[in-house]
Design a protein around this motif. Structure first.
Motif, PDB file in Angstrom:
ATOM      1  N   TRP A 143       0.818  -1.211   0.000  1.00 40.42           N
ATOM      2  CA  TRP A 143       0.000   0.000   0.000  1.00 40.42           C
ATOM      3  C   TRP A 143       0.856   1.267   0.000  1.00 40.42           C
ATOM      4  N   GLN A 160       3.666  -0.237  -7.444  1.00 37.72           N
ATOM      5  CA  GLN A 160       3.112  -1.429  -6.806  1.00 37.72           C
ATOM      6  C   GLN A 160       3.196  -2.666  -7.695  1.00 37.72           C
ATOM      7  N   PHE A 171      -4.250   1.027  -9.263  1.00 32.95           N
ATOM      8  CA  PHE A 171      -2.976   0.841  -8.569  1.00 32.95           C
ATOM      9  C   PHE A 171      -1.878   1.593  -9.316  1.00 32.95           C
ATOM     10  N   ARG A 188      -4.068  -3.878  -0.176  1.00 33.08           N
ATOM     11  CA  ARG A 188      -3.957  -2.427  -0.021  1.00 33.08           C
ATOM     12  C   ARG A 188      -4.859  -1.929   1.106  1.00 33.08           C
ATOM     13  N   GLN A 214      -3.787  -2.876   4.495  1.00 28.81           N
ATOM     14  CA  GLN A 214      -2.446  -2.359   4.781  1.00 28.81           C
ATOM     15  C   GLN A 214      -1.523  -3.456   5.314  1.00 28.81           C
TER      16      GLN A 214
END
Length: 649
Positions: A543, A548, A572, A637, A640
């Motif tokens: 996250w 990513q 993302f 994400r 977390q």
């Protein structure tokens, strides 16, 4: 014999760590007290602590002193040995460099250093110095302590200008003057030291740096040699391994590799510039805190970077913090860059009329502040001139203190546990330089203590480490390699409301004074960001990661499909590696760039409409449905999670 001679001398009392009292003669030393407790303890005494200060075992005690005996094997005894190792370094330097002038050489948490002037040296000289230090240790010189008069000390130090400056300060303060000698060498020093050089374990010199005399940029730049010492070789090897790992994790090195930030000469020292990848991470950190603040009822405010110094006079910062502020004139007015956000928030509160029904008022601001650190102390993001605090200030009724402090502590714990950080708490009490009455401080300290104890929380007491306006609860935590960091804090303040004449109308229709609570969930973004870089070694949780997902087409024929796949992950931070390169090199580049996930697409994936997924642990899964992977990333994400875990499912 006279009657007075027959009278026993009046005794003095020292307080031992268990709270018991020991009566001793008025001229008793730390070592004498140890022998009074027991002969074995007396023989094992290395040094002592008087009211928390480490002193030589020959140091006289005084009535009412809190006394702790330092014996071998303790952290304090290691500091004593390292102090003696610093003397061995200075002795070795003077044997090899006759013109070198001595400055200071204290122990540190990790070892020791000694500062010299008129010394031209580089790390190529370390081998010769270390060999000389070994000879000094093997010679087993007795380390002798001697009390001397000011006049004699001046004669002995005639060729040592920096030592003479220290001596004159001792003379002005009426302090005792002591020398420690070993072999042909001696030094003005308060100690403590081990009994002989043979008691020093293994010593290694680490690096050379520049340091201003007395930490003042206006003074001479000296040569500082850092070293360390341990009881045995295995402890030294473990330390050097940890140090090597710390160097590999250095946020300045990783920050450059990942293009996170820079600090450039042309822009000024201690003024970081955040590049897009670094700012991406900071924005995620900001969003995290903003969500917590919104859930807890904070209103965001904004204050300027500079105020007239009238504000800082009122808040108390001018008298207590002036040396650390950037102050300048504009016309007839004096201004200062803000070192803290709290006075601005107090001024906002003051601009309204409040009822007890309105309180608590909770203000939040990601506020940039400026503090004039010495240039020699600036280091990457760990110590800068400009930094941002995720600041919060609450104005509460006295009866609401406990509830609000507990709520803040819950927020702090949420932050630390999100990053899987082990933490400890400490209550920091009134410092020597402070504002406010004894009554106000006692009340504030008791309030924070009651919160900690009502929750049965373990905490340390840090005497004198509070802010100048009030006591605080500090949170410290450890990173992945066991280093300790200062972090979040919650501070109680009865002084700022007095200085700004803040008030609210109570149920009795009378004006009452609110209590102000200061809090930061990270401490500062710069310091916390630095710690995260080193804690995760740049391998940020999904996250937080600036990139990513990276899509890797096996060949140019698959480039169109790679972009179509990337579009499926437009929620993302995803990139396509369209370079004319081999898949192996693309995989290695993504790994080196610390990207959490790689999506690999070739002819088979394109024909089947799916993907292959590879994580930063170099595990790979084939024939993955795009929707399944997208759903997983959303969960990773939103929850977390610390590590990429798609391939662990």
């Amino acid at each position: 014999m006279s009657e007075s001679d027959s009278q026993p001398r009046e005794q003095i009392t020292v307080v031992l760590p268990d709270g018991s009292e020991l009566e001793v003669a008025p001229d008793a030393t730390v070592e004498d007290c140890a022998y009074e407790i027991g002969p074995g303890l007396g023989r094992d005494t290395v040094a002592g602590k008087l009211d928390g200060d480490l002193v030589a075992k020959e140091q006289p005690v005084y009535d009412g002193a809190a006394l702790e005996i330092v014996t071998e094997g303790s952290d304090e005894s290691l500091r004593v040995m390292r102090h003696s190792a610093a003397h061995c370094l200075a002795q070795a330097v003077e044997r090899h460099f006759e013109d070198a002038k001595l400055a200071i050489g204290p122990p540190t948490d990790d070892g020791f250093y000694y500062d010299f002037d008129d010394l031209e040296i580089d790390e190529d000289d370390f081998a010769a110095l270390e060999s000389e230090i070994e000879e000094i240790i093997e010679a087993d010189y007795e380390i002798e302590r001697e009390e001397v008069s000011i006049e004699e000390a001046r004669d002995r130090l005639a060729d040592e200008p920096y030592k003479l400056e220290l001596l004159e300060e001792l003379a002005a303060e009426g302090q005792q003057v002591t020398f420690y000698s070993q072999g042909e060498w001696e030094d003005l020093c308060a100690g403590p030291h081990v009994e002989s050089t043979g008691e020093i374990g293994v010593v290694e010199l680490l690096e050379i740096a520049g340091a201003y005399w007395r930490g003042d940029e206006e003074n001479t730049m000296q040569t500082r040699i850092y070293g360390t010492a341990f009881e045995d070789e295995s402890d030294l090897e473990q330390f050097l391994e940890r140090r090597q790992e710390a160097e590999e994790r250095d946020h300045r090195k990783i920050g450059n590799e990942m293009d996170l930030f820079s600090i450039q000469d042309v822009t000024g020292p201690g003024l970081p510039l955040y590049h897009p990848p670094g700012k991406t991470i900071l924005r995620e950190l900001e969003r995290f805190v903003e969500d917590l603040n919104e859930e807890s009822g904070y209103d965001y405010v904004e204050t300027p970077h500079v105020f007239k110094t009238d504000l800082w006079h009122r808040s108390g910062h001018y008298e207590n913090y002036q040396d650390d502020m950037f102050i300048f004139d504009v016309g007839d007015d004096e201004f200062g860059l803000k070192p803290m956000n709290c006075p601005g928030h107090a001024a906002i509160f003051q601009d309204h009329s409040w009822s007890y029904r309105d309180l608590p008022i909770r203000y939040a601001e990601n506020g940039k502040v400026y503090r004039k650190e010495q240039r020699g102390e600036l280091s990457g993001l760990s110590r800068v001139w400009a930094f941002t605090i995720d600041d919060g200030h609450l104005f509460v009724r006295p009866e609401g203190i406990k509830r609000e402090v507990e709520g803040i502590m819950d927020m702090i714990v949420d932050v630390l546990e999100t990053f899987d950080l082990e933490y400890e708490m400490a209550l920091a009490t009134r410092p020597e330089k402070s504002v406010g009455s004894d009554e106000i401080w006692e009340r504030a300290e008791e309030q924070l203590k009651s919160v900690l104890e009502s929750r049965n929380l373990d905490y340390d007491l840090e005497e004198g480490d509070g802010a100048f306006y009030g006591p605080k609860i500090d949170f410290g935590f450890e990173d992945a390699i066991g280093r300790s960091w200062d972090g979040p804090t919650v501070q109680l303040d009865f002084n700022m409301p007095e200085r700004f004449d803040l008030s609210y109308v109570g149920e009795d229709n009378e004006e009452h004074r609110p209590v102000m609570i200061h809090r930061a969930l990270y401490g500062s973004y710069e310091r916390f960001f630095m710690m995260l870089i080193e804690h995760f070694e740049g391998k940020f949780p999904f996250w937080l990661a600036p990139e990513q997902v990276r899509v890797l087409p096996i060949s140019d024929d698959n480039l169109g499909y790679a972009h179509r796949v990337a579009n499926e992950f437009d929620d993302f931070r995803v990139e396509v590696d369209g370079r004319d390169s081999t898949l192996e090199r693309k995989i290695r580049a993504a790994h080196d760039d610390r990207v959490p996930y790689q999506i690999i697409v070739g002819d088979n994936e394109e024909a089947d409409g799916n993907i292959s997924v590879r994580d930063r642990f170099e595990d790979q899964e084939y024939d993955v449905e795009i929707e399944d992977f997208r759903e997983h990333l959303e969960g990773e994400r939103d929850e977390q999670r610390i590590e990429p875990d798609f391939l662990a499912e």
